[in-house]
Design a protein around this motif. Structure first.
Motif, mmCIF file in Angstrom:
data_model
loop_
_atom_site.group_PDB
_atom_site.id
_atom_site.type_symbol
_atom_site.label_atom_id
_atom_site.label_comp_id
_atom_site.label_asym_id
_atom_site.label_seq_id
_atom_site.Cartn_x
_atom_site.Cartn_y
_atom_site.Cartn_z
ATOM 1 N N LYS A 27 0.833 -1.202 0.000
ATOM 2 C CA LYS A 27 0.000 0.000 0.000
ATOM 3 C C LYS A 27 0.878 1.266 0.000
ATOM 4 N N ALA A 31 0.629 4.207 -2.651
ATOM 5 C CA ALA A 31 0.377 5.592 -2.237
ATOM 6 C C ALA A 31 1.524 6.512 -2.638
ATOM 7 N N HIS A 35 1.472 9.488 -5.373
ATOM 8 C CA HIS A 35 1.766 10.848 -4.922
ATOM 9 C C HIS A 35 2.860 11.500 -5.763
ATOM 10 N N LYS A 128 0.723 13.423 3.485
ATOM 11 C CA LYS A 128 -0.151 13.175 2.339
ATOM 12 C C LYS A 128 -0.155 11.689 1.970
ATOM 13 N N ALA A 131 -2.243 9.816 4.518
ATOM 14 C CA ALA A 131 -3.681 9.964 4.275
ATOM 15 C C ALA A 131 -4.142 9.016 3.170
ATOM 16 N N MET A 132 -3.312 8.817 2.163
ATOM 17 C CA MET A 132 -3.673 7.940 1.055
ATOM 18 C C MET A 132 -3.706 6.473 1.480
ATOM 19 N N GLU A 134 -5.097 5.274 3.894
ATOM 20 C CA GLU A 134 -6.424 4.985 4.436
ATOM 21 C C GLU A 134 -7.504 5.023 3.360
ATOM 22 N N GLN A 135 -7.092 5.239 2.108
ATOM 23 C CA GLN A 135 -8.065 5.406 1.024
ATOM 24 C C GLN A 135 -7.885 4.323 -0.038
ATOM 25 N N ASP A 136 -8.870 4.198 -0.907
ATOM 26 C CA ASP A 136 -8.722 3.362 -2.090
ATOM 27 C C ASP A 136 -7.880 4.115 -3.115
ATOM 28 N N ILE A 137 -6.912 3.444 -3.690
ATOM 29 C CA ILE A 137 -5.998 4.084 -4.635
ATOM 30 C C ILE A 137 -6.262 3.524 -6.027
#
Length: 446
Positions: A27, A31, A35, A128, A131-132, A134-137
């Motif tokens: 992950k 991320a 980025h 940054k 934060a990503m 914790e998100q779907d990429i």
């Protein structure tokens, strides 16, 4: 925004336990890759690692993450942290990654990230990326999946760069040097660089097997280096840590020379040669008061930062300094590297030794340190330093040391430990102050 994954030096922990799992590593690749996809060019990340068994697992997970979001990967294999920083910049990569837990035991591992300029990421970039996580990429379309390849001459490129930092008019002929590579990332490059400059090299800690990194060797366990220097009649010993971004030096008598003495030597030489920038050097709150007094006597300023080479480097860049480091052996010489480099710093020490033509014991011991004591207190949870009883004991200690010493108390950025350090002109007072504070922390943390 508080940090959940990144500490003072990337993400670090015990392998196969959160957060140092293959799942999170993949992950992170996704991320960080997303980025740093900036612009329309084909994006590239370079990856190095030390010699830990878990490096294979973490590396493969990172490669999967980066390629999944469309970033090409260049793999170097075992190579020092500063080599990754150097090659990320020279190969025009968008990102550099070092897989290492530095001086920690083999069961730990970590992920250090470098930007395209070869410097460690800013707090803003790390937050940054956090934060990503914790998100779907979004994944790349099938035709845009990244490619991975290995570069076999990365070590040679780094050796050339390291040698370029050594004065062109000097050689190491006639010097017998012990180099302890901690069974880590520099086990090939450091001995080779010294040999190519003419030294007689006695290499130890150069037989990594995946589980012996930093085990009874290297800068955090210098006894082996000390014994080898004395028994072999060597002129000097250089001990690196697992990822070779720090060093400790041993003189011909087997005495340890720490980062404070090394900084004093290099800064003093740079100042005399008109090469010192920023008017001084940058160190952390842990550097000995004796260093500060020694530098003041030469008209050299000492600026202190929080513990962590990233904070030292930030202040160096802000103030235009070109020498900085930590007592623990991180040495940042920004004329030659964008991060700590134990081999480069070691070569500056060797250059001073060659020019002086004197034994290491006479050249390297620049000042007498004041009595200093550091103790670590492990705790299981909570915030002991915010307890009123601990605050009261600390306030009493500060009052006692006022004018004749210093007190530094801080939680570790990588493990559940509180570090208590005191120094002053009276050894008995320093010991008493540290023990009282440690006792208070233990009582409230029990």
């Amino acid at each position: 925004m508080s940090r959940r994954y990144f500490g003072t030096d990337g993400i670090r922990g015990r392998t196969n336990q959160w957060p140092m799992t293959a799942e999170l590593a993949m992950k992170v690749g996704m991320a960080a890759g997303k980025h740093f996809q900036r612009g329309s060019h084909r994006h590239r990340v370079v990856i190095g690692k030390d010699t830990r068994l878990s490096g294979y697992m973490v590396e493969n997970a990172l490669v999967a993450g980066f390629t999944a979001v469309g970033m090409d990967v260049v793999q170097f294999g075992p190579i020092p942290t500063p080599a990754v920083a150097l090659l990320a910049h020279s190969m025009r990569a968008d990102l550099g990654v070092m897989i290492s837990a530095s001086h920690n035991p083999y069961a730990d591992n970590g992920i250090k990230l470098f930007g395209p300029d070869g410097y460690k990421l800013s707090d803003e970039d790390e937050l940054k990326i956090e934060a990503m996580l914790e998100q779907d990429i979004a994944l790349a379309a099938s035709p845009d999946i990244g490619r991975a390849r290995r570069v076999e001459d990365a070590r040679g490129r780094y050796i050339h760069a390291v040698k370029s930092s050594f004065p062109a008019d000097l050689r190491l002929d006639g010097l017998k040097i012990v180099v302890d590579c901690a069974n880590g990332a520099a086990y090939q490059v450091a001995p080779s660089a010294l040999w190519e400059l003419g030294a007689e090299v006695i290499a130890i800690g150069v037989t990594p097997n995946g589980v012996n990194i930093n085990d009874g060797c290297g800068s955090t366990s210098p006894l082996l280096c000390q014994e080898t220097v004395v028994s072999s009649g060597a002129d000097i010993g250089i001990a690196l840590d697992g990822d070779a971004d720090r060093l400790i030096v041993v003189d011909e008598k087997g005495q340890i020379v720490d980062g404070d003495q090394i900084m004093a030597l290099i800064a003093g030489n740079f100042a005399r040669d008109g090469l010192l920038r920023g008017g001084g050097l940058v160190a952390t709150v842990m550097s000995n008061l004796g260093l500060e007094r020694h530098l003041m006597g030469q008209g050299i300023n000492l600026e202190r930062t929080k513990v962590g080479d990233r904070y030292v480097l930030e202040r160096m860049r802000e103030g235009g300094f070109n020498v900085g480091g930590e007592q623990s052996g991180h040495m940042i010489l920004s004329d030659y590297a964008t991060t700590g480099d134990g081999t480069v710093a070691g070569l500056q020490v060797l250059a001073a030794l060659v020019r002086a033509g004197k034994p290491a014991s006479e050249v390297l011991h620049q000042f007498d340190p004041v009595p200093q004591l550091l103790k670590n207190v492990r705790f299981s949870g909570g915030k002991p330093l915010e307890h009123e009883d601990v605050k009261r004991v600390i306030a009493q200690a500060e009052a006692e040391l006022n004018g004749c010493g210093r007190l530094v108390i801080r939680p570790s950025g990588t493990e559940p430990v509180i570090r208590v350090m005191a120094e002053g002109d009276r050894e008995d007072q320093v010991k008493d102050v540290v023990e009282r504070i440690c006792d208070a922390v233990v009582r409230v943390a029990a």
